[in-house]
Each structure stands twice: as C-alpha cells, then as structure tokens.
Design an enzyme around this catalytic site. Structure first.
Site, PDB file in Angstrom:
ATOM      1  N   GLU A   1      50.755  -6.838  -8.006  1.00 53.86           N
ATOM      2  CA  GLU A   1      50.156  -8.087  -8.923  1.00 53.86           C
ATOM      3  C   GLU A   1      49.817  -7.931 -10.601  1.00 53.86           C
ATOM      4  O   GLU A   1      49.261  -9.100 -10.995  1.00 53.86           O
ATOM      5  CB  GLU A   1      49.285  -8.710  -8.584  1.00 53.86           C
ATOM      6  CG  GLU A   1      49.973  -9.525  -6.971  1.00 53.86           C
ATOM      7  CD  GLU A   1      49.379 -10.850  -7.231  1.00 53.86           C
ATOM      8  OE1 GLU A   1      48.434 -11.782  -7.515  1.00 53.86           O
ATOM      9  OE2 GLU A   1      49.057 -10.780  -5.183  1.00 53.86           O
TER      10      GLU A   1
ATOM     11  N   GLU B   1      37.769 -10.783 -10.839  1.00 54.42           N
ATOM     12  CA  GLU B   1      38.310 -10.306  -9.326  1.00 54.42           C
ATOM     13  C   GLU B   1      39.929 -10.069  -9.710  1.00 54.42           C
ATOM     14  O   GLU B   1      40.226 -11.330  -9.052  1.00 54.42           O
ATOM     15  CB  GLU B   1      37.951 -11.010  -8.585  1.00 54.42           C
ATOM     16  CG  GLU B   1      37.470 -10.535  -7.093  1.00 54.42           C
ATOM     17  CD  GLU B   1      39.654 -10.545  -6.458  1.00 54.42           C
ATOM     18  OE1 GLU B   1      39.845  -9.973  -6.393  1.00 54.42           O
ATOM     19  OE2 GLU B   1      39.663 -11.597  -5.668  1.00 54.42           O
TER      20      GLU B   1
ATOM     21  N   ASP C   1      35.704 -14.340   2.425  1.00 57.94           N
ATOM     22  CA  ASP C   1      36.008 -13.006   2.641  1.00 57.94           C
ATOM     23  C   ASP C   1      34.542 -12.397   2.021  1.00 57.94           C
ATOM     24  O   ASP C   1      34.034 -11.961   1.365  1.00 57.94           O
ATOM     25  CB  ASP C   1      36.831 -12.475   1.592  1.00 57.94           C
ATOM     26  CG  ASP C   1      37.340 -10.499   1.968  1.00 57.94           C
ATOM     27  OD1 ASP C   1      36.154 -10.142   2.362  1.00 57.94           O
ATOM     28  OD2 ASP C   1      38.244 -10.628   1.422  1.00 57.94           O
TER      29      ASP C   1
END
Length: 636
Positions: A401, A392, A281
């Site tokens: 989450e 992160e 990414d």
C-alpha cells in the site's frame, strides 16, 4: 462468493515411516506447467447471467435475459431506482444466486440449475423484493473479468457520471483494487462488511487463523488473503489509512492511474467494519497505546502530527497524553468527518478545526481532510514545526500500500530536527515453513481416505501468488532471519525498494512433535513466511519502549503473515542424516543443510502494489549447491 474450507489447526505426524513415505512422494513429484487459459470467443465476451450463452452487446444479452429467463434488467433498475453501483451490485448478486441454484427474486433454492431455469419468473411487485445485493460484498466481481460489469451503462445518457465515462481497463483495474483492499472475507450475509456485530454473532472469524492458505488454486499476479484469491473472490483488507505519494517518493505512475487507485483506496476505508477490526487488534492497540500514553516526557506539550488518522484514536491518545496540539490528517472525506465528530464528542476537538466556531471545541485535536502531500491546500503548517510524527502506516508484508513514502514525506517537510517518530524502526523477518503450516495433513486423511493428490495440486497453485494468512509458529521448520531493517528517522524514500540475502538453517524445535527420529532429522520446507515488527524504541520512548510484532510466535494480528510457496518443496536436514553425494540437493536422499535466499521487494508499476522476487538455493552438508528458478510474486 468464495467459500473457505473448514478451519484446520496444524497437526504433525508421529510415525516416522509415514514421514519417510511422504518425503519420497514429494521427491518423485514434479510440478507440471500450468495450462494456458482458453481464449474467449472473439467479439462475444458478454456472458448471460443465467446460462452459458454469450453475446456481443449488452442490449442483446438483456433482451435474452428478459425473453428466456424472465429477468428484465432495465425494468428492475428503473423500478428500484438503481444507480451505477446499485446495478453493478445487482449483476454480481444475480450471478451469485444462480451459482447456488437460487432464485434472485424470491430466494427459493432449487435442486438443480435446470429446476432453477424452469422456476424463474417475472417480478410482479418490486416492493416485495428484499434487496439482498445491498451489501458492499457485491461490489466485487463474482466472475473474474466480467465484461458485463463495464458494458451495461455504455450507451446510456443521464446515468451516473462515473458510468457515462467508464472505460474497460480503468474500471476493472479500480474494481480489482477495491476488492483487494476493501471488502472483508468470508462474507455470507448482507451488511457484514460494515457490521461486525453481525459477523461475530454468525460465528465468522474475521481474521481467522485457518492455516488453509494452500486450499485454493489461484491465478498469477494476485494476492490471496486468508486462502482466497482476491482476483476472483474477496480478501480481508489491509486496515490502515494511507496517502498518495509525491512523484519524488514513488515510481513514475500515470497521474490518472494514481487518482483512480487513490479514490477507491480512500473510499474503501470509509467502511466502519475495517476500522472496527483495526481497533479490535489488541496487539496493535497495546503497542501504540503504550508508546503514546506511557511516555509523558515525549508527548507532554508536544505538537503531534498523525498521518492517516482514520477514526482518530491515536490522535485522541496523544491529546490524552498531554500534547498541546494534534494535527490529524485523513484523506477520506467521510472518515475525516467521523474523526471530527468523535473528537468533538469527547471534548478534544480544537476550535481551529474546519467547520468549528470559536464557541465550540476546547481541545487540541485539529482534523484536516486531505492527502499529506496536498496538505498545503487545507492548512498552513510551518516547516519543521512538529515535535512528534505519529502514524500507523504498515501494510501486508510491511510495505504493501506504499504509505511509508507518505510518512517520510511528512517527516522531511514538517518534523523538527531531532523530532520523534512513532514508530521509529521497522524490520521484516523471514523463515521457512513445513507441512504443518499447510493444508496437506488434512488431505492425507479425510474420513480415512487418502486425498493427498489434492493437497499436492493445491501446493502447485499456491506457488503462483503471495498469500496472506495466519501461520502458527509450530509450522516453521527453519530459524527466523532478519531480511531488512529500516530506521524510519534516517532512511531515504527510495530505500523502500531493496534486495537482501539471508541463509536459513533447519530448526526443528518448534516442530519437534512431527519428528521422532532424532538421529535423522529430515523434513520438507514448502516455502517462506514474511512478517514484520515495528519498534517504539528508547531513542524516543525513554520511559516505556514498545514493540508491535506480527510474528507467528506471538498473538495474531490483522496483518497476519505473507506466505511465499516454493514451486517445489526442499528437503532439509539438521546435518545428522546420511547424505547421498550423487543425488540432487534438496531431495530426500540429499537434504539441504541450509537454504540461501535472495529476496527483492519493490514498488510495482501499479500504484500501491509491491513486487516480490524469490530466489532459493539449497546447500548440502558438504557444500554442494543447487539453485531453483526465480519466482515473481505481485502483492496487490
């Protein structure tokens, strides 16, 4: 297995007559109430792997499979030495093959199910079988609520410990959670979940910008990822390492539920495919790389803590930037071992890392396996001794989450007063999307035929669940507004739950190609899109600040965007249209000049999930207001 529709790039109608007809069609359309699911036959909920026969016990079911379909489940298990999970995969594999009229044993594809039934044969030599079920793809139930999956090992002794203690609700809950966070979407070949080279060679785009998020009708209470319902099919995982939350930082969940979810959660991140996608990414890596490597005054000689290090890439950046010590925390036992090996292979592992003697490791990275809330069991760290807290932690819609609470715990426990957080800000944005961001244009002209009725049905189904997919900026029909901002340095743990109100106004500049009548700019808003940005601001990154954006207007990321579809599309206008004051607001006759939104996001009762409530009201140019019923979405 789920098969997504062909990718569709949004196109816009250039004919204003067609636009007007389409507006009128939506004005006349009302979503019909969803029919209730048919009740299963009581006491006979075990469905045969090959036909529609149901049984009340696995023994009866497998006796039937052996005698009628020549499939001896227990013999196959013994011959191939399958443990609980291997057997679990086998059941899902067989169901997937039967759905394709394909023999599970030899791979022959038949013309019909009846031909398949006639073809099925006993397996003479198990050595000749290619174990097609080896892929982690088959750890997700092929059928929703497949009772066979939690029943086949109930009465056996000496089986896998997990199978011996399995319980229906726990297992199905864990399996659904595993589906929703682990397995990559569009999996059609073995081992693709852990081998992205295979994925790329086969032409699959792992984070596809399909704009097909209205292509699947789904069940309430689940999240669709890239247009797939995670309750029945497989979605791409949110790709970050997260930690278990302390009770003070999370709602009151049962400890057993939290343990089960966390075990599956951290185990799911042992897939190298997930880490490859995160490392690939570019938006993600550029933002973190710039913040860490291009701010020497921040990292030089600093003590850094990396919460949820995964492969350890951010810890390696910190070491490269001159940190004097990097404490890399990883809950997954496997990934902690991987991170240790990577740091060692690059000469950056500290001699203090577990298992390393003083003769090895001359670097500064110390990998610690465990959840951040239980760090005291593994390592002694002085309170408030960390200069830079790095993580992160972001999930879908930023907060899915629930890892932010773990980062805040680490902040409150170990970060020095005035210490830096990377990132240090986070912001959630919202905007309205139009027809160009849906699959509706595809269904309006399929090889010259009008199939728009299909598209309308899909919109109705999409209004039941949040969908994670890529939306192009050209598909938005309103301005973007800030829904909520977080200062990660000062926020309190309970502030992750919030309610915010915003007002959206039509903005047709990005969708100008679909509107030709500039004197009467009216179109439909089908729902809202949520995305986030995290900031590495000049508060700490004095030399080179950075921003990580998941906006529809910027290059796509593996987070994509979160899509909430209205039960009924709302007509909106720039204010130049003639408005019928007697018509309902939000219709073609009286389009809304503004859409007022009230959105709540809160941690759900199921650990790591989030609940989203959406209230929408249309306001016409004269101030008349119309409210639509609240919609509740569960992202999990």
């Amino acid at each position: 297995m789920a098969k997504n529709g062909s990718e569709y790039e949004p196109t816009f109608t250039d004919d204003d007559d067609e636009e007007s007809e389409e507006l009128q069609e939506w004005n006349d359309w009302n979503a019909e109430p969803e029919e209730e699911d048919e009740e299963e036959e009581e006491g006979s909920d075990l469905l045969c792997l090959f036909c529609d026969t149901r049984y009340s016990s696995c023994d009866d079911l497998f006796d039937h499979c052996t005698s009628t379909h020549r499939f001896d489940f227990q013999a196959v298990r013994r011959a191939l030495g399958l443990n609980f999970y291997g057997s679990f995969k086998l059941i899902n594999f067989v169901r997937s093959q039967v759905a394709e009229n394909r023999c599970w044993s030899c791979g022959l594809t038949c013309h019909s199910n009846q031909d398949l039934q006639n073809h099925l044969h006993e397996t003479v030599n198990f050595k000749d079988i290619t174990p097609g079920w080896d892929s982690d793809e088959y750890l997700k139930p092929f059928l929703q609520d497949d009772s066979v999956l939690y029943s086949f090992g109930e009465d056996e002794e000496g089986e896998d410990d997990y199978a011996a203690a399995v319980d229906k609700d726990e297992l199905m809950s864990d399996l659904r959670q595993f589906e929703e966070i682990c397995i990559d979407h569009d999996i059609h070949v073995p081992k693709i979940a852990i081998d992205y080279d295979t994925s790329n060679e086969s032409g699959k785009n792992v984070a596809s910008s399909s704009n097909s998020h209205l292509n699947n009708v789904n069940s309430p209470g689940k999240v669709a990822i890239n247009g797939l319902d995670s309750g029945e099919h497989v979605g791409s995982a949110d790709r970050k390492k997260k930690e278990q939350l302390l009770r003070a930082y999370i709602p009151n969940h049962g400890s057993k539920d939290i343990k089960n979810v966390n075990n599956d959660y951290f185990g799911a991140y042992s897939s190298f495919g997930i880490h490859r996608e995160m490392l690939s990414d570019k938006v993600r890596m550029d933002a973190y790389g710039q913040a860490i490597l291009k701010n020497p005054s921040l990292l030089k000689s600093a003590v850094v803590m990396d919460v949820g290090c995964g492969t350890g890439i951010l810890s390696l950046f910190a070491a490269q930037a001159g940190a004097s010590k990097v404490i890399a925390i990883e809950a997954s036992e496997k990934m902690a071992s991987v991170a240790t090996r990577i740091a060692k292979d690059n000469g950056l592992l500290s001699s203090k890392s577990p298992g390393e003697s003083t003769n090895h490791g001359t670097g500064v990275v110390e990998v610690v396996q465990g959840m951040v809330e239980e760090l005291d069991k593994s390592i002694l760290i002085e309170p408030h001794s960390v200069d830079v807290l790095l993580s992160e932690w972001m999930g879908y819609c930023l907060l899915y989450e629930a890892m932010l609470s773990s980062v805040l715990y680490a902040r409150d426990r170990w970060l020095k007063p005035g210490g830096a957080m990377l990132p240090d800000t986070a912001t959630i944005f919202v905007a309205g999307f139009g027809k160009g961001a849906t699959s509706l244009p595809f269904w309006e002209n399929v090889y010259g035929f009008n199939m728009s009725s299909v598209g309308k049905e899909l919109v109705e189904g999409a209004a039941q669940i949040p969908i994670v997919d890529t939306v192009d900026g050209h598909g938005l029909v309103t301005n973007a507004a800030v829904l909520q901002s977080f200062d990660l340095v000062t926020m309190k743990p309970d502030e992750v739950d919030f309610t915010a109100s915003v007002e959206l106004e039509p903005n047709f500049s990005s969708a100008a190609s679909s509107l030709t009548d500039l004197e009467s700019e009216t179109t439909w808003c089908f729902g809202v899109v949520l995305w986030f940005e995290t900031g590495f601001t000049s508060r700490f990154c004095k030399e080179t600040p950075a921003v990580l954006s998941t906006s529809p207007y910027t290059p796509k990321t593996h987070w994509q965007q979160t899509i909430l579809t209205f039960k009924e599309p709302i007509a909106v206008t720039s204010g130049k249209s003639n408005v019928d004051g007697s018509a309902a607001v939000g219709t073609e006759a009286c389009p809304a000049a503004r859409i007022h939104l009230r959105i709540s996001i809160a941690r759900a009762s199921h650990h790591r999930d989030i609940d989203i409530s959406l209230e929408a009201a249309g306001v016409d140019p004269h101030g008349r207001k119309r409210n639509w019923p609240v919609q509740i979405f569960n992202l999990g």
